[in-house]
Scaffold this motif. Structure first.
Motif, PDB file in Angstrom:
ATOM      1  N   GLY A 148       0.832  46.987 -13.648  1.00  0.00           N
ATOM      2  CA  GLY A 148       1.235  45.661 -13.199  1.00  0.00           C
ATOM      3  C   GLY A 148       0.307  44.941 -12.233  1.00  0.00           C
ATOM      4  O   GLY A 148       0.599  43.809 -11.834  1.00  0.00           O
ATOM      5  N   THR A 149      -0.817  45.563 -11.843  1.00  0.00           N
ATOM      6  CA  THR A 149      -1.686  44.892 -10.860  1.00  0.00           C
ATOM      7  C   THR A 149      -3.150  44.844 -11.297  1.00  0.00           C
ATOM      8  O   THR A 149      -3.695  43.769 -11.527  1.00  0.00           O
ATOM      9  N   GLY A 150      -3.777  46.003 -11.403  1.00  0.00           N
ATOM     10  CA  GLY A 150      -5.216  46.042 -11.680  1.00  0.00           C
ATOM     11  C   GLY A 150      -5.554  45.500 -13.065  1.00  0.00           C
ATOM     12  O   GLY A 150      -6.444  44.655 -13.221  1.00  0.00           O
ATOM     13  N   PRO A 162      -7.891  49.049 -15.082  1.00  0.00           N
ATOM     14  CA  PRO A 162      -7.782  49.797 -13.834  1.00  0.00           C
ATOM     15  C   PRO A 162      -6.339  49.784 -13.339  1.00  0.00           C
ATOM     16  O   PRO A 162      -5.938  48.891 -12.608  1.00  0.00           O
ATOM     17  N   SER A 163      -5.568  50.753 -13.793  1.00  0.00           N
ATOM     18  CA  SER A 163      -4.170  50.870 -13.378  1.00  0.00           C
ATOM     19  C   SER A 163      -3.932  52.286 -12.884  1.00  0.00           C
ATOM     20  O   SER A 163      -4.731  53.180 -13.132  1.00  0.00           O
ATOM     21  N   ASN A 164      -2.817  52.442 -12.194  1.00  0.00           N
ATOM     22  CA  ASN A 164      -2.472  53.744 -11.612  1.00  0.00           C
ATOM     23  C   ASN A 164      -2.455  54.821 -12.706  1.00  0.00           C
ATOM     24  O   ASN A 164      -1.640  54.759 -13.620  1.00  0.00           O
ATOM     25  N   PRO A 165      -3.370  55.819 -12.636  1.00  0.00           N
ATOM     26  CA  PRO A 165      -3.439  56.813 -13.713  1.00  0.00           C
ATOM     27  C   PRO A 165      -2.210  57.722 -13.779  1.00  0.00           C
ATOM     28  O   PRO A 165      -1.952  58.319 -14.816  1.00  0.00           O
ATOM     29  N   SER A 189     -12.244  52.427 -14.029  1.00  0.00           N
ATOM     30  CA  SER A 189     -11.668  53.256 -12.969  1.00  0.00           C
ATOM     31  C   SER A 189     -10.909  52.408 -11.949  1.00  0.00           C
ATOM     32  O   SER A 189     -11.426  51.404 -11.465  1.00  0.00           O
ATOM     33  N   PRO A 190      -9.689  52.837 -11.582  1.00  0.00           N
ATOM     34  CA  PRO A 190      -8.938  52.118 -10.545  1.00  0.00           C
ATOM     35  C   PRO A 190      -9.313  52.591  -9.138  1.00  0.00           C
ATOM     36  O   PRO A 190      -8.796  52.080  -8.154  1.00  0.00           O
ATOM     37  N   ILE A 191     -10.190  53.599  -9.089  1.00  0.00           N
ATOM     38  CA  ILE A 191     -10.573  54.159  -7.790  1.00  0.00           C
ATOM     39  C   ILE A 191     -11.999  53.715  -7.458  1.00  0.00           C
ATOM     40  O   ILE A 191     -12.900  53.817  -8.293  1.00  0.00           O
ATOM     41  N   PRO A 233      -7.816  54.157  -3.955  1.00  0.00           N
ATOM     42  CA  PRO A 233      -7.527  53.079  -4.892  1.00  0.00           C
ATOM     43  C   PRO A 233      -7.741  51.723  -4.224  1.00  0.00           C
ATOM     44  O   PRO A 233      -7.718  51.634  -2.989  1.00  0.00           O
ATOM     45  N   VAL A 234      -7.972  50.685  -5.022  1.00  0.00           N
ATOM     46  CA  VAL A 234      -8.117  49.333  -4.470  1.00  0.00           C
ATOM     47  C   VAL A 234      -6.795  48.910  -3.825  1.00  0.00           C
ATOM     48  O   VAL A 234      -6.788  48.228  -2.806  1.00  0.00           O
ATOM     49  N   SER A 235      -5.681  49.300  -4.412  1.00  0.00           N
ATOM     50  CA  SER A 235      -4.364  48.997  -3.845  1.00  0.00           C
ATOM     51  C   SER A 235      -3.354  50.010  -4.381  1.00  0.00           C
ATOM     52  O   SER A 235      -3.616  50.678  -5.369  1.00  0.00           O
ATOM     53  N   ASN A 280     -19.987  46.249 -11.108  1.00  0.00           N
ATOM     54  CA  ASN A 280     -18.986  45.826 -10.130  1.00  0.00           C
ATOM     55  C   ASN A 280     -17.609  45.801 -10.794  1.00  0.00           C
ATOM     56  O   ASN A 280     -17.387  45.070 -11.754  1.00  0.00           O
ATOM     57  N   THR A 281     -16.678  46.613 -10.303  1.00  0.00           N
ATOM     58  CA  THR A 281     -15.316  46.614 -10.869  1.00  0.00           C
ATOM     59  C   THR A 281     -14.314  46.025  -9.897  1.00  0.00           C
ATOM     60  O   THR A 281     -13.116  46.040 -10.148  1.00  0.00           O
ATOM     61  N   ASN A 282     -14.800  45.531  -8.766  1.00  0.00           N
ATOM     62  CA  ASN A 282     -13.910  44.960  -7.753  1.00  0.00           C
ATOM     63  C   ASN A 282     -13.646  43.499  -8.128  1.00  0.00           C
ATOM     64  O   ASN A 282     -14.540  42.666  -8.018  1.00  0.00           O
TER      65      ASN A 282
HETATM   66  P1  GDP Z   1       1.194  48.873 -10.373  1.00  0.00           P
HETATM   67  O1  GDP Z   1       2.072  48.967 -11.571  1.00  0.00           O
HETATM   68  O2  GDP Z   1       1.496  47.742  -9.448  1.00  0.00           O
HETATM   69  O3  GDP Z   1       0.925  50.193  -9.695  1.00  0.00           O
HETATM   70  O4  GDP Z   1      -0.153  48.390 -10.948  1.00  0.00           O
HETATM   71  P2  GDP Z   1      -1.303  49.067 -11.727  1.00  0.00           P
HETATM   72  O5  GDP Z   1      -1.023  50.458 -12.043  1.00  0.00           O
HETATM   73  O6  GDP Z   1      -1.760  48.142 -12.809  1.00  0.00           O
HETATM   74  O7  GDP Z   1      -2.455  48.901 -10.657  1.00  0.00           O
HETATM   75  C1  GDP Z   1      -2.698  49.635  -9.574  1.00  0.00           C
HETATM   76  C2  GDP Z   1      -4.119  50.135  -9.667  1.00  0.00           C
HETATM   77  O8  GDP Z   1      -5.035  49.086  -9.911  1.00  0.00           O
HETATM   78  C3  GDP Z   1      -4.465  50.751  -8.360  1.00  0.00           C
HETATM   79  O9  GDP Z   1      -4.795  52.106  -8.571  1.00  0.00           O
HETATM   80  C4  GDP Z   1      -5.667  49.948  -7.881  1.00  0.00           C
HETATM   81  O10 GDP Z   1      -6.632  50.768  -7.306  1.00  0.00           O
HETATM   82  C5  GDP Z   1      -6.193  49.291  -9.142  1.00  0.00           C
HETATM   83  N1  GDP Z   1      -6.832  48.006  -8.879  1.00  0.00           N
HETATM   84  C6  GDP Z   1      -6.264  46.892  -8.373  1.00  0.00           C
HETATM   85  N2  GDP Z   1      -7.185  45.901  -8.269  1.00  0.00           N
HETATM   86  C7  GDP Z   1      -8.368  46.414  -8.724  1.00  0.00           C
HETATM   87  C8  GDP Z   1      -9.691  45.891  -8.853  1.00  0.00           C
HETATM   88  O11 GDP Z   1      -9.986  44.728  -8.550  1.00  0.00           O
HETATM   89  N3  GDP Z   1     -10.654  46.737  -9.336  1.00  0.00           N
HETATM   90  C9  GDP Z   1     -10.380  48.032  -9.689  1.00  0.00           C
HETATM   91  N4  GDP Z   1     -11.388  48.798 -10.137  1.00  0.00           N
HETATM   92  N5  GDP Z   1      -9.136  48.560  -9.570  1.00  0.00           N
HETATM   93  C10 GDP Z   1      -8.143  47.763  -9.099  1.00  0.00           C
END
Ligand code: GDP
Length: 300
Positions: A8-10, A188-191, A217-219, A224-226, A280-282
């Motif tokens: 839901g985020t990355g 990039p989502s929570n693995p 990679s989400p890391i 993690p980024v968030s 760059n993945t940020n």
């Molecule tokens: P959740 O359902 O809210 O947990 O969302 P996700 O699983 O989609 O996203 C969370 C992951 O996205 C986290 O592990 C973050 O580190 C990663 N993430 C968020 N923004 C970015 C970004 O800009 N770049 C990368 N590489 N990872 C990101």
């Protein structure tokens, strides 16, 4: 055809870049449903709604849930009259959630979501990972907690000892969307709690092994980024790094995108994944998102 596995985020950030580069009708997004549950009488499918709002161009990018510029009159009123309101749900967002709750009286989740995305003029397909409701248990030093209890009521603070969730059957069309895709992108989502549940749905891993699959990679560095991905990976014995994520995906992954900051991990990761791209993945702005999307899609 492009298929994307999303939390839901990355991954929604990456989706914002992808939809500017390809015909949205060529896109299928498979979305995690592990955290779905009822709150204040409505069915909340947080990741599905975040993907829907992202594709409709109305996501609140400050929080990555809910609708931009929403109001909170119902939320405040419910609190005033004594409802717990664990989640801060906006008025328009709640309307969408009420509609989904009503649709679920007649239809399975995948059909309810399909009706909603059409109403929001979304051309891409959105497939929930399953029509079944998985159960999740987060074992912490404060006891066994349900996902939102851990993340919201306890602010993600307790130490996590283990995470368990039930395996579900994939929703109709999910396996085909992987097998028929020219490229499958794991954003990039929570693995552990976003991608992991999709991977564990019956037949998904086998379908991925037969397809061309890339992941971002989400890391970055060793965090993690968030969100709680680091805590969750650690609890399951994975190293909190891109190398740790690579180890979780190595049985099916063809190409892995890691951040510039992690260039020193490239060689080690190449022992697990045949192709590793350092870039760059940020994704802080739309240029970052389009650049990463172009990098991924450029070669298909
Ligand atoms: P959740 O359902 O809210 O947990 O969302 P996700 O699983 O989609 O996203 C969370 C992951 O996205 C986290 O592990 C973050 O580190 C990663 N993430 C968020 N923004 C970015 C970004 O800009 N770049 C990368 N590489 N990872 C990101």
């Amino acid at each position: 055809m492009i298929t994307i596995l999303s939390g839901g985020t990355g991954t929604p950030k990456l989706l914002q870049g992808i939809i500017r580069l390809v015909d949205p009708a060529d896109l299928t997004v498979v979305v995690n449903t592990l955290e779905n549950s009822y709150f204040s009488g409505v069915y909340v499918a947080a990741d599905l709604d975040s993907v829907m709002y992202t594709l409709a161009g109305i996501i609140n990018q400050e929080t990555w849930y809910g609708i931009r510029d929403d109001t909170f009159i119902t939320h405040e009123t419910l609190k005033e009259i004594g409802c717990e309101e664990l989640l801060r749900i906006g008025d328009q967002d709640r309307a969408v959630k009420i509609q989904k709750t009503l649709l679920l009286e007649k239809y399975p989740l995948d059909e309810a979501v399909d009706i909603q995305r059409r109403k929001l003029d979304i051309e891409s397909r959105i497939i929930p990972m399953s029509n079944q409701n998985p159960q999740i248990e987060i074992l912490t030093t404060e006891g066994s907690l349900e996902f939102h209890e851990f993340l919201i009521r306890q602010k993600g603070e307790p130490d996590v000892l283990d995470i368990k969730y039930t395996r579900v059957d994939p929703a109709p069309g999910l396996i085909e969307s992987i097998e028929e895709a020219d490229i499958v992108i794991i954003g990039p989502s929570n693995p552990v709690t976003s991608v992991g549940p999709i991977l564990s749905a019956g037949g998904v891993r086998d379908a991925l092994k037969k397809s061309y699959v890339v992941a971002v990679s989400p890391i970055i560095g060793n965090k993690p980024v968030s969100g709680p991905a680091g805590k969750f990976m650690q609890a399951l014995g994975h190293e909190v790094s891109s190398l740790g994520v690579a180890a979780m995906y190595q049985d099916f992954l063809d190409k892995f995108y890691i951040d510039l900051q992690d260039h020193n991990q490239q060689e080690k990761i190449e022992r697990l994944i045949s192709e590793v791209v350092v870039t760059n993945t940020n994704m802080n702005n739309i240029e970052d998102k389009m650049m990463l999307a172009r990098n991924i899609l450029g070669e298909i």
